[in-house]
Design an enzyme around this catalytic site. Structure first.
Site, PDB file in Angstrom:
ATOM      1  N   ALA A  19      25.431 -92.245  13.349  1.00  0.00           N
ATOM      2  CA  ALA A  19      26.845 -92.110  13.691  1.00  0.00           C
ATOM      3  C   ALA A  19      27.618 -93.408  13.547  1.00  0.00           C
ATOM      4  CB  ALA A  19      26.951 -91.603  15.133  1.00  0.00           C
ATOM      5  N   HIS A  20      26.975 -94.437  12.992  1.00  0.00           N
ATOM      6  CA  HIS A  20      27.626 -95.745  12.925  1.00  0.00           C
ATOM      7  C   HIS A  20      28.516 -95.856  11.701  1.00  0.00           C
ATOM      8  CE1 HIS A  20      24.821 -97.495  15.976  1.00  0.00           C
ATOM      9  NE2 HIS A  20      24.184 -96.403  15.641  1.00  0.00           N
TER      10      HIS A  20
ATOM     11  N   HIS B  79      17.352 -97.773  12.806  1.00  0.00           N
ATOM     12  CA  HIS B  79      18.379 -97.539  11.782  1.00  0.00           C
ATOM     13  C   HIS B  79      17.951 -98.239  10.506  1.00  0.00           C
ATOM     14  CE1 HIS B  79      21.238 -95.379  14.285  1.00  0.00           C
ATOM     15  NE2 HIS B  79      20.923 -96.217  15.255  1.00  0.00           N
TER      16      HIS B  79
ATOM     17  N   ALA C   3      16.635 -91.868  12.682  1.00  0.00           N
ATOM     18  CA  ALA C   3      17.226 -92.946  11.898  1.00  0.00           C
ATOM     19  C   ALA C   3      16.176 -93.908  11.364  1.00  0.00           C
ATOM     20  CB  ALA C   3      18.291 -93.704  12.697  1.00  0.00           C
TER      21      ALA C   3
ATOM     22  N   GLY D 104      15.159 -82.721  23.849  1.00  0.00           N
ATOM     23  CA  GLY D 104      14.723 -81.447  23.288  1.00  0.00           C
ATOM     24  C   GLY D 104      15.394 -81.140  21.958  1.00  0.00           C
TER      25      GLY D 104
ATOM     26  N   HIS E 172      16.869 -84.114  19.742  1.00  0.00           N
ATOM     27  CA  HIS E 172      16.690 -85.234  18.821  1.00  0.00           C
ATOM     28  C   HIS E 172      15.246 -85.431  18.394  1.00  0.00           C
ATOM     29  CE1 HIS E 172      20.769 -86.282  19.881  1.00  0.00           C
ATOM     30  NE2 HIS E 172      20.762 -87.158  18.891  1.00  0.00           N
TER      31      HIS E 172
ATOM     32  N   ASP F  36      20.044 -91.933  25.111  1.00  0.00           N
ATOM     33  CA  ASP F  36      21.000 -92.157  24.026  1.00  0.00           C
ATOM     34  C   ASP F  36      22.283 -91.377  24.314  1.00  0.00           C
ATOM     35  OD1 ASP F  36      21.930 -93.388  21.798  1.00  0.00           O
ATOM     36  OD2 ASP F  36      20.895 -92.106  20.360  1.00  0.00           O
TER      37      ASP F  36
ATOM     38  N   CYS G 267      24.973 -87.196  17.029  1.00  0.00           N
ATOM     39  CA  CYS G 267      25.462 -88.553  17.275  1.00  0.00           C
ATOM     40  C   CYS G 267      25.123 -89.035  18.669  1.00  0.00           C
ATOM     41  CB  CYS G 267      26.951 -88.654  17.033  1.00  0.00           C
ATOM     42  SG  CYS G 267      27.888 -87.686  18.191  1.00  0.00           S
TER      43      CYS G 267
END
Lengths: 374, 268
Positions: free
Chosen positions: A125-126, A181, A206, A240, A242, A264, A299
């Protein structure tokens, strides 16, 4: 020897990896050894609190949270934030100072910044325009973040040139380097760990998927090419969504000592379905999942830590003791503060949660003071 | 002397705990009238402490106005060592009950001046008004507290060097390394216990059977220090069946016939 002596009775406490029936004694915000009080000071507690058979577990430590209840750490006055233009960092970071917790909020141990040295291919989401490269090393980091004073964890992608030097410099500055990431292969991950990286940001998310010929950063969980005695810790988003329960089980079985539960969570934590703001972007909550608005890119999660503990127990069949320590002791270990946080040992800070038999939060305590009651 | 013979060590624990509870409650202790209890450590009284904690939690007895004096403690053993009697008393009894820490006395084996510590202990017992009920166990060699065979039967609280037998028996608690076993202890004397208004001794298990025989069927003998209590006006010995194996049938029969009378001592 001043300060009120508080005795918590009728509780099951999580100490040394197991639940025991034991009282907790607190004075001046710390857990103390009652044997010394009894034989040396020969005094009794000023206040006795009946916990009515509830469980007391060390206070949770969140290593990855972006916001909650409508607040976004990158935008409003209130540990992690996503990649942002440097003006945002310069404005926001000084406001997120380390603080002792109280009824108005949790203790802030520092900030976890995800970026800006991350891989555009795994940006999640960056915003891509905010990602920069390592060319100028640590000075570039300082340029972006202004001051590193409040920064405790930096997530970076180790596959770029100059990353080894940056990792070493950050580690020397007592900043925890977390890998994520990233499209790093296993060898690059191992090199980063041997240079001082100790954490992996939201494992499986990521980063390159596990491949049997080069397992990538995931392979660090079973690497035999890292320094002996070095534990690699890794965050697991156990909402549950991600991380699939089977993936959670794999991580848990391969490397239980390094597993850290993270939420997160984003600013939409605690909010209803619909559109919300995170960082520079619009977020949409659909079916209890948070997406970049109008896309299918996840995200961040909107699960609370206790929900993650419950979901993780269900997913892996691990003991409640383990799940609770994965949210308290393990994050304290990666931060190197396990003597005072994430534990109910004597001399530790009296930060804890009181839970029912079914692991629902009854109350939250910081430095021996009740700051939240359900 | 009374000998109460019960089926098992569990019933010994329960009987003893009930008796202590009854004695405390009948005494009606208060701020101006403390009940003074002498206490042992070891595996034999463990069950009694468990029961007393249970009664305390059920609200049947309080230790608010009870003063305690423990029998003994090792010399130079850190207080938090699992074999220290401070550790035992804290973990198995004191932390579970409402006793005021000021009223719980244990000899300090780490004191700079051990002789003074012992003398003070005697003084503190006297200041507390003397022991109302002294509870003890015995060793297989018939010792009470650390009054090893050969101790004077009029001894007072003092530093005592432990017998080789005791060191060997204790080695299992110190990683089977006899060099780690403390060689000295502080202990109340036989005379100190004799001064109590009442003495209750718990004896369980076959390994204590010979000592029980020596304690009650033979004469008073300083080689079996517990035999001294034959001459105490109020001695109560509580044992299980196993501990009677070396006794004469007539002794056992005689005391068992008295069981109805003895059981009245602990009735509610």
């Amino acid at each position: 020897m001043t300060g009120k002596l508080i005795q918590f009775i009728n509780c099951k406490i999580l100490r040394n990896h197991k639940f025991i029936k034991e009282d907790i004694w607190v004075r001046n915000g710390r857990i103390i050894n009652p044997e010394k009080v009894f034989f040396d000071e020969k005094i009794q507690a000023d206040t006795v609190i009946d916990c009515k058979g509830n469980i007391i577990a060390p206070g949770f430590i969140e290593l990855q949270i972006n916001g909650g209840f409508g607040y976004d750490f990158s935008f409003r006055d209130k540990t992690e934030e996503v990649t942002s233009p440097k003006e945002v960092y310069h404005r926001v970071l000084p406001k997120i100072t380390r603080r002792k917790g109280d009824a108005n909020g949790a203790t802030i141990l520092g900030v976890h910044v995800e970026g800006p040295f991350i891989n555009k291919e795994k940006k999640g989401a960056h915003p891509p325009e905010c990602i920069i490269n390592y060319e100028n090393g640590l000075s570039a980091i300082e340029d972006v973040y202004g001051s590193l004073e409040n920064v405790k964890i930096i997530t970076l992608a180790p596959e770029f040139e100059n990353s080894a030097k940056v990792i070493r410099e950050l580690t020397e500055n007592k900043i925890v380097v977390s890998l994520g990431h990233s499209t790093a292969n296993l060898a690059q991950g191992e090199a980063a760990v041997n240079n001082g990286a100790t954490f992996i940001t939201h494992l499986f998310n990521a980063m390159l998927p596990f491949h049997h010929r080069d397992p990538g950063l995931v392979g660090l969980l079973a690497s035999d090419n890292i320094l002996k005695g070095q534990t690699v810790y890794f965050g697991i988003i156990a909402d549950g969504i991600h991380t699939h329960p089977a993936a959670q089980r794999i991580a848990y079985r391969v490397h239980p000592n390094g597993l850290i539960l993270v939420t997160d969570a984003i600013s939409a934590l605690g909010l209803n379905e619909g559109k919300h703001k995170i960082g520079q972007m619009n977020v949409e909550i659909r079916d209890r999942k948070a997406y970049v608005a109008g896309t299918n890119t996840l995200c961040g999660s909107i699960a609370t830590m206790i929900e993650c503990v419950q979901l993780f127990m269900k997913a892996t069949g691990c003991s409640p003791e383990y799940a609770l320590e994965a949210a308290s002791l393990h994050p304290a270990q990666v931060l190197g503060i396990e003597k005072t946080k994430g534990t109910l040992e004597y001399e530790a800070d009296a930060d804890f949660v009181m839970l029912t038999e079914r692991f629902e939060i009854k109350s939250t305590w910081i430095a021996g003071e009740c700051v939240y009651e359900s | 002397m009374r000998l109460v013979i019960l089926e098992t060590s569990n019933s010994v624990a329960e009987w003893a705990a009930k008796y202590v509870m009854r004695r405390i409650n009948n005494f009606k202790p208060g701020p101006d009238k403390y009940f003074v209890l002498g206490l042992p450590t070891g595996s034999t009284p463990y069950g009694m402490y468990q029961k007393l904690i249970e009664y305390y939690k059920a609200g049947k007895v309080s230790f608010k106005y009870v003063k305690t004096f423990n029998m003994d403690e090792y010399v130079n053993l850190p207080r938090d060592h699992p074999e220290s009697y401070h550790y035992y008393m804290w973990n198995n009894f004191f932390k579970h009950i409402d006793i005021d820490p000021k009223n719980a006395h244990i000899l300090d084996g780490n004191s700079d001046d051990l002789v003074a510590e012992c003398e003070n202990y005697e003084k503190r017992i006297v200041e507390a008004g003397g022991v109302e009920l002294f509870i003890g166990g015995i060793g297989p060699d018939g010792h009470i507290a650390f009054n090893e065979p050969g101790s004077s039967l009029v001894s007072r609280t003092r530093v005592k060097t432990l017998a080789q037998d005791t060191l060997e028996a204790n080695a299992r608690f110190f990683g089977n390394d006899i060099s780690k076993v403390p060689k000295q202890a502080l202990t109340v004397g036989v005379g100190t216990v004799m001064d109590a208004k009442e003495v209750m001794i718990l004896i369980t298990g076959t390994h204590k059977a010979f000592a029980l025989y020596k304690a009650i069927e033979e004469g008073v003998n300083h080689m079996w220090t517990v035999s001294a209590f034959q001459q105490h006006p109020h001695t109560l010995m509580i044992c299980d069946e196993d501990a009677t194996l070396e006794l004469r049938v007539k002794t056992v029969k005689y005391f068992k016939d008295l069981s109805a009378l003895h059981n009245k001592l602990v009735e509610d």
